[in-house]
Design a protein around this motif. Structure first.
Motif, PDB file in Angstrom:
ATOM      1  N   LEU A 121      -7.790   1.130  -1.589  1.00 34.60           N
ATOM      2  CA  LEU A 121      -6.708   0.305  -1.023  1.00 34.60           C
ATOM      3  C   LEU A 121      -7.143  -1.136  -0.748  1.00 34.60           C
ATOM      4  O   LEU A 121      -6.339  -1.964  -0.342  1.00 34.60           O
ATOM      5  CB  LEU A 121      -6.176   0.944   0.270  1.00 34.60           C
ATOM      6  N   ARG A 163      -2.461   4.262   5.578  1.00 38.03           N
ATOM      7  CA  ARG A 163      -2.272   3.366   4.429  1.00 38.03           C
ATOM      8  C   ARG A 163      -1.824   1.966   4.873  1.00 38.03           C
ATOM      9  O   ARG A 163      -1.557   1.113   4.031  1.00 38.03           O
ATOM     10  CB  ARG A 163      -1.210   3.931   3.469  1.00 38.03           C
ATOM     11  N   THR A 171       0.815  -1.225   0.000  1.00 37.11           N
ATOM     12  CA  THR A 171       0.000   0.000   0.000  1.00 37.11           C
ATOM     13  C   THR A 171       0.851   1.279   0.000  1.00 37.11           C
ATOM     14  O   THR A 171       0.321   2.368   0.208  1.00 37.11           O
ATOM     15  CB  THR A 171      -0.912   0.028   1.251  1.00 37.11           C
TER      16      THR A 171
END
Ligand code: B12
Ligand code: SF4
Ligand code: SF4
Length: 346
Positions: free
Chosen positions: A226, A209, A195
């Protein structure tokens, strides 16, 4: 009591690593921490950003009489394969730290035993993860390891599959010194993170993230852009440690509480768990932290990422859940499945 005597007692209490840091502020680390919070990188983890943020800048705000911090590390490596070796799309991946019992209790028990042996009945404070203390920074100061580009505390001999814990004490004990950074020119963790959560220069993670954030800490929806990168992860993520060369020869933990019980469960079985079954199955496991709805959200995402048509039925069942978090992730997952091959009968 000397530092060497204390570290030897810590080994008797089940800690592979031990060392002493001064209970003083670490201005560079505090500045980095507050700056990280200011840039929003803690996401919705309120315990990092509320009034406790400032407590992290000085251990004396936790225990005013503190003079030393006894820092310990407990190995949790198991014999099972790395997440980067997982081939079977029918399985979910649980990160290594959650294969056995919840470390908070295990490390605390060991620290209580150590405090007893040291006669520290008053004027001490035991911390394991949840106290507002920069644990990695004090562990580094106590000589337990360096902070790598993946932001984990890495020990030259045993790697980074290590939990941290501390005893703040009013005892004045001679402090250890930090080891050098041994990451060198390596960038494996930065390159492998699915990510791009690790800053290009390393030493910083944008939690917003990071897969453990979505699958453990976050109570809401995982960001749609994501979700594909979460892959088969249903609780935490180990990729940036799996690829680290310093974990190549990590010893296996001897602690019975860390016997692996949950490392790669079949997704279909998990999708069918009732709330009571979830609680019973993950009793004493850190996985409880995700809560039932958060856990099913994770299972749905992993099923979608597997692309397996056989998951359509369990996902359709999850899509009928009254809990919209679960239902929405299941609807998303159904859209990711590959269409069933067209019938060839004439
Ligand atoms: C919030 C949190 C998370 C968040 C954020 C992680 C992060 N990297 O910040 C999320 C949910 C993503 C997370 C994930 C994980 N976590 Co966590 N987490 C924490 C917690 C509660 C606070 C960490 C924190 O303050 N982060 C904010 C950042 C800014 O602080 P920091 O990482 O400590 O960074 C310091 C240094 O990196 C240094 N620094 C910063 N820049 C630079 C630059 C240079 C050049 C240098 C030298 C130093 C340096 O200064 C910073 C401030 O002091 C700690 C427990 C605690 N009380 O500290 C556990 C802790 C860090 N987590 C732990 C674990 C096990 C994990 C996971 C492995 C779990 C998993 N498998 O899913 C992953 C690892 C992901 C990763 N690569 O970090 C262990 C780490 C043990 C170790 N060997 O390092 C801890 C210490 C808990 C424990 N008691 O054992 N975690
Ligand atoms: S834990 Fe996973 S998502 Fe987080 S920084 Fe490491 S590799 Fe990236
Ligand atoms: S993978 Fe390489 S850069 Fe990343 S923490 Fe390990 S040694 Fe450091």
């Amino acid at each position: 009591m000397t530092a060497a005597q204390i570290t030897s007692l810590a080994r008797d209490c089940g800690f592979e690593l031990a060392g002493i840091a001064r209970a003083e502020p670490l201005p560079n680390d505090s500045r980095r921490y507050l700056d990280w919070v200011d840039r929003g990188m803690a996401g919705a983890m309120g315990y990092l950003t509320d009034r406790r943020a400032i407590v992290r800048t000085d251990p004396k705000l936790l225990l005013p009489s503190a003079r030393s911090i006894i820092c310990v590390g407990k190995l949790y490596n198991g014999p099972e394969p790395r997440s980067t070796e997982l081939q079977d799309a029918e399985l979910g991946w649980v990160s290594r730290y959650a294969w056995g019992d919840d470390y908070h209790h295990v490390v605390r028990r060991g620290l209580e035993k150590l405090a007893g042996k040291l006669g520290l009945h008053h004027e001490c404070k035991i911390c394991v993860d949840t106290a507002p203390l920069l644990e990695r920074s004090y562990a580094r100061e106590a000589g337990l390891g360096w902070i790598g580009k993946n932001t984990c505390l890495i020990n030259q001999e045993i790697g980074s599959w290590v939990f941290l814990g501390e005893i703040l004490t009013s005892l004045e004990i001679e402090a250890d010194s930090p080891p050098p950074d041994r990451c060198g020119t390596c960038t494996r963790c930065i390159d492998a993170c699915p990510t791009q959560a690790i800053a290009p220069q390393g030493y910083e993670i944008d939690a917003r993230r990071c897969i453990p954030y979505f699958t453990i800490e976050l109570h809401g929806a995982a960001p749609e852009e994501l979700r594909a990168a979460i892959g088969q992860h249903i609780f935490g993520c180990d990729i940036c440690q799996d690829v680290c060369p310093w974990n190549g020869r990590a010893p296996i933990a001897e602690e019975p509480a860390f016997e692996p019980r949950h490392f790669a469960p079949p997704l279909e079985e998990l999708a069918g768990l009732s709330e009571d079954e979830f609680r019973a199955r993950f009793h004493a496991s850190p996985i409880q932290r995700a809560k039932y709805a958060g856990f099913l959200r994770n299972v749905a995402v992993a099923m979608g990422n597997s692309k397996l048509e056989k998951f359509r039925e369990p996902l359709q069942h999850l899509a009928t859940f009254p809990n919209e978090l679960v239902a929405e992730h299941a609807r998303w997952a159904i859209e990711q499945l590959l269409p069933a091959p067209a019938s060839t009968s004439s």
